[in-house]
Scaffold this motif. Sequence first.
Motif, PDB file in Angstrom:
ATOM      1  N   PRO A  46       0.817  87.852 -45.808  1.00 57.28           N
ATOM      2  CA  PRO A  46       2.139  88.208 -46.344  1.00 57.28           C
ATOM      3  C   PRO A  46       2.703  87.078 -47.191  1.00 57.28           C
ATOM      4  CG  PRO A  46       2.373  87.434 -44.093  1.00 57.28           C
ATOM      5  CD  PRO A  46       0.885  87.440 -44.387  1.00 57.28           C
TER       6      PRO A  46
ATOM      7  N   LEU B  99       3.621  94.301 -55.014  1.00 55.03           N
ATOM      8  CA  LEU B  99       3.474  93.282 -53.971  1.00 55.03           C
ATOM      9  C   LEU B  99       3.233  93.913 -52.603  1.00 55.03           C
ATOM     10  CD1 LEU B  99       6.135  90.619 -54.998  1.00 55.03           C
ATOM     11  CD2 LEU B  99       3.664  90.287 -54.857  1.00 55.03           C
ATOM     12  N   ARG B 100       3.168  95.250 -52.566  1.00 52.38           N
ATOM     13  CA  ARG B 100       2.841  95.916 -51.317  1.00 52.38           C
ATOM     14  C   ARG B 100       1.456  95.466 -50.838  1.00 52.38           C
ATOM     15  NH1 ARG B 100       1.657 100.915 -51.943  1.00 52.38           N
ATOM     16  NH2 ARG B 100       1.387 100.693 -54.188  1.00 52.38           N
TER      17      ARG B 100
ATOM     18  N   ARG C   4      -0.867  87.983 -56.098  1.00 49.60           N
ATOM     19  CA  ARG C   4      -1.578  89.238 -56.359  1.00 49.60           C
ATOM     20  C   ARG C   4      -3.054  88.954 -56.653  1.00 49.60           C
ATOM     21  NH1 ARG C   4       3.206  89.843 -59.574  1.00 49.60           N
ATOM     22  NH2 ARG C   4       4.626  91.437 -58.739  1.00 49.60           N
TER      23      ARG C   4
ATOM     24  N   ASN D 182       6.917  90.555 -48.964  1.00 51.28           N
ATOM     25  CA  ASN D 182       6.289  91.499 -49.899  1.00 51.28           C
ATOM     26  C   ASN D 182       7.253  92.596 -50.347  1.00 51.28           C
ATOM     27  OD1 ASN D 182       4.104  90.247 -48.148  1.00 51.28           O
ATOM     28  ND2 ASN D 182       2.852  91.240 -49.700  1.00 51.28           N
TER      29      ASN D 182
END
Length: 333
Positions: free
Chosen positions: A114, A135-136, A32, A275
């Motif tokens: 990703p 985590l998108r 992140r 993700n």
Amino acid sequence: MSKPAGPSGAITDEVLQSFEWHRRELCAYAYRMLGSSFEAEDAVQETFTRAWKSYDSFEGRSSLRSWLYKITTNVCLDMLDGPQRRARPMDLSGPSTPDSLLPMPEPDYVWVEPIPNALAFGADPAEAASAKDTLRLAFVAAVQHLLATQRAILIMRKVLRFSASETADMLNVSPASVNSALQRARATMSKVNEVSTPSDVFDESNEQQRKLIDDFVKAFESYDMEALTELLKADVALSMPPISLWISGPENVAAFMVGTGHACRDSRMVPVGANGMPAFAHYKPSPDEAGVWIPWSITMLELDGDRIAGLNFFLDTDKLFPLFGVPMEYRES
């Protein structure tokens, strides 16, 4: 984990195992912060090396978990010592037309990458479910707009639920500074999220989502553009890092796929998961051997209700396929 040089007699296999217990959550945190799964892995390895070397000074005044997060934060802040922020193609320019010439690929450090589910999620389904939203791709890309310290504070407070005093201790600042930085970070995120592509968290038990994904695979592998466009949102975005071009709208996506993207016809999609979203190791037919498919991309979907909001084709397969643990060749049995 290999054992780096450390203090004599201070480290046992039990302590090393206690480090490993936290690997996935630390990797998700570093991802992140950094926007790169490869840099996140490097950051966690450096964290364990530093923890090994300084374990004699760990006096248990905080939990081992908090101590490791503090080290990971310092590692990430060191790695973020520069102006470059990772982005998505749609963050950098407006959409292109389906017949636009493909630009040259940009360096990999430009893009949000990703991360395999296996690197970011532990065995606890409840914890995995709560972590998916942050985590998108849209969230990770939005975080990149923040100053490095603001990123750390936002993630620690919003995602990891550390208190202001715990966060302050990790960053060697005052709780008041933490609260002030958090307020600024939230204001920036609010502005960024207003223009971000929305996406729903993927729930494997959701029958509607599973059907949407199955229908996508069937339509894409058969190259049925009529069926495919029916699954797409009106403002769907197709992107292909490390190429900066991106396409918006179902009709434009279909036109691109039968034009510039025609090499994807007769593809094969092998589920991998990234993700927390549905993703595939995407193989295209080999031009040299019948019955053989070769890597084309790690393809990740973004969902919004009963439609697909994002089609993300990550083309750096030489790096990504080994990361996701999938073979560099596909043959049907």
